[in-house]
Design a protein around this motif. Structure first.
Motif, PDB file in Angstrom:
ATOM      1  N   GLU A   1       0.677  -1.081  -0.311  1.00  0.00           N
ATOM      2  CA  GLU A   1      -0.115  -0.191  -0.008  1.00  0.00           C
ATOM      3  C   GLU A   1       1.034   1.265  -0.244  1.00  0.00           C
ATOM      4  N   ALA A   2       2.021   1.099   0.663  1.00  0.00           N
ATOM      5  CA  ALA A   2       3.426   2.190   0.884  1.00  0.00           C
ATOM      6  C   ALA A   2       3.508   2.249  -0.397  1.00  0.00           C
ATOM      7  N   ASP A   3       3.184   1.216  -1.190  1.00  0.00           N
ATOM      8  CA  ASP A   3       4.524   1.380  -2.491  1.00  0.00           C
ATOM      9  C   ASP A   3       5.924   0.850  -1.947  1.00  0.00           C
ATOM     10  N   ASP A   4       6.151   0.509  -1.370  1.00  0.00           N
ATOM     11  CA  ASP A   4       8.061  -0.017  -0.553  1.00  0.00           C
ATOM     12  C   ASP A   4       7.338  -1.736   0.024  1.00  0.00           C
ATOM     13  N   PRO A   5       7.762  -2.392  -1.103  1.00  0.00           N
ATOM     14  CA  PRO A   5       7.391  -4.474  -1.478  1.00  0.00           C
ATOM     15  C   PRO A   5       8.848  -4.099  -0.237  1.00  0.00           C
ATOM     16  N   SER A   6       9.720  -4.109  -0.638  1.00  0.00           N
ATOM     17  CA  SER A   6      11.228  -4.267   0.004  1.00  0.00           C
ATOM     18  C   SER A   6      11.399  -4.036   1.319  1.00  0.00           C
ATOM     19  N   GLY A   7      10.255  -3.581   1.917  1.00  0.00           N
ATOM     20  CA  GLY A   7      11.092  -2.602   3.136  1.00  0.00           C
ATOM     21  C   GLY A   7      11.103  -4.161   4.801  1.00  0.00           C
ATOM     22  N   VAL A   8      12.280  -3.584   5.337  1.00  0.00           N
ATOM     23  CA  VAL A   8      12.443  -4.774   6.620  1.00  0.00           C
ATOM     24  C   VAL A   8      12.710  -4.137   7.006  1.00  0.00           C
ATOM     25  N   TRP A   9      12.775  -5.123   8.185  1.00  0.00           N
ATOM     26  CA  TRP A   9      13.398  -4.809   9.883  1.00  0.00           C
ATOM     27  C   TRP A   9      12.560  -3.178  10.417  1.00  0.00           C
ATOM     28  N   PRO A  10      11.006  -3.189  10.263  1.00  0.00           N
ATOM     29  CA  PRO A  10      10.823  -1.827  10.365  1.00  0.00           C
ATOM     30  C   PRO A  10      10.595  -1.697  12.229  1.00  0.00           C
ATOM     31  N   ARG A  11      10.646  -0.267  12.894  1.00  0.00           N
ATOM     32  CA  ARG A  11      10.987   0.369  13.993  1.00  0.00           C
ATOM     33  C   ARG A  11       9.420   1.248  13.804  1.00  0.00           C
ATOM     34  N   ALA A  12       8.394   1.054  14.629  1.00  0.00           N
ATOM     35  CA  ALA A  12       7.179   1.730  14.645  1.00  0.00           C
ATOM     36  C   ALA A  12       7.215   2.379  16.120  1.00  0.00           C
ATOM     37  N   ALA A  13       6.490   3.444  16.181  1.00  0.00           N
ATOM     38  CA  ALA A  13       5.881   5.228  17.078  1.00  0.00           C
ATOM     39  C   ALA A  13       4.545   5.262  16.859  1.00  0.00           C
ATOM     40  N   VAL A  14       3.748   5.064  18.289  1.00  0.00           N
ATOM     41  CA  VAL A  14       2.606   5.725  18.360  1.00  0.00           C
ATOM     42  C   VAL A  14       2.371   7.242  18.689  1.00  0.00           C
ATOM     43  N   ASP A  15       1.362   8.244  17.931  1.00  0.00           N
ATOM     44  CA  ASP A  15       1.312   9.414  18.273  1.00  0.00           C
ATOM     45  C   ASP A  15      -0.360   9.369  18.234  1.00  0.00           C
ATOM     46  N   GLY A  16      -0.989   9.200  19.597  1.00  0.00           N
ATOM     47  CA  GLY A  16      -2.338   9.336  19.111  1.00  0.00           C
ATOM     48  C   GLY A  16      -2.860   8.212  17.924  1.00  0.00           C
ATOM     49  N   ASP A  17      -3.802   8.285  17.206  1.00  0.00           N
ATOM     50  CA  ASP A  17      -4.099   7.567  16.164  1.00  0.00           C
ATOM     51  C   ASP A  17      -2.951   7.699  14.846  1.00  0.00           C
ATOM     52  N   ASN A  18      -2.121   8.127  15.101  1.00  0.00           N
ATOM     53  CA  ASN A  18      -0.594   8.028  13.784  1.00  0.00           C
ATOM     54  C   ASN A  18       0.103   7.075  14.569  1.00  0.00           C
TER      55      ASN A  18
END
Length: 169
Positions: free
Chosen positions: A103-120
């Motif tokens: 969906e984000a047009d990045d099918p080669s992405g690996v090892w994500p690191r995530a953070a949350v701010d509200g519903d973002n």
């Protein structure tokens, strides 16, 4: 960024006090059933160990979070289609799959690191192919402003400051 950087594996739901944990699991030693194990601590007691992964595809390196609206999510990578996103709106009783990398047009992405701010939800992800942030196999930034229902197109990190300013305008 690689699999050496620790992901967020424990999150507390400020709405109900539950604690959620996620980890890479496999009942066959890392085979085709590899995915995210998930458990909940309610009132100081952990639930039963899960019999199955959360995702419908083989993934690894989960990041867990809780949005302001109470959505529990895990972000991982599949290797074949980039970032993978699963979420639950009912405290982990049922899970929904989104192949966010496509969906984000990045099918080669690996090892994500995530953070949350509200519903973002903000994610930095390495890449296995192409260019990212001016580097071969560099990093990209992905964002969802609706708790993961939809994902913006992946952007280079240097665009992050403009991207954030646009969102706050």
């Amino acid at each position: 960024q690689s699999n050496y950087g620790m992901c967020r594996r424990v999150a507390m739901d400020p709405n109900n006090g539950n604690v959620y944990a996620a980890w890479t699991m496999s009942h066959t030693g890392g085979g085709d059933d590899r995915g995210t194990g998930f458990n909940t601590m309610k009132d100081g007691v952990w639930g039963e160990l899960p019999p199955d992964r959360l995702e419908s595809v083989r993934v690894g390196w989960p990041n867990i979070g809780v949005t302001a609206s109470g959505r529990i999510f895990s972000i991982t990578h599949s290797g074949a289609s980039g970032m993978h996103f699963v979420y639950s709106d009912d405290e982990g009783a049922t899970w929904n799959d989104i192949t966010a990398g496509l969906e984000a047009d990045d099918p080669s992405g690996v090892w994500p690191r995530a953070a949350v701010d509200g519903d973002n939800i903000h994610v930095v992800i390495s890449r296995t192919d192409g260019e990212g942030s001016g580097l071969v196999n560099g990093i990209k930034y992905l964002r969802s402003t609706d708790g993961g229902d939809t994902w913006d197109t992946a952007r280079d990190i240097e665009d992050l400051f403009l991207y954030t300013a646009d969102a706050n305008a």
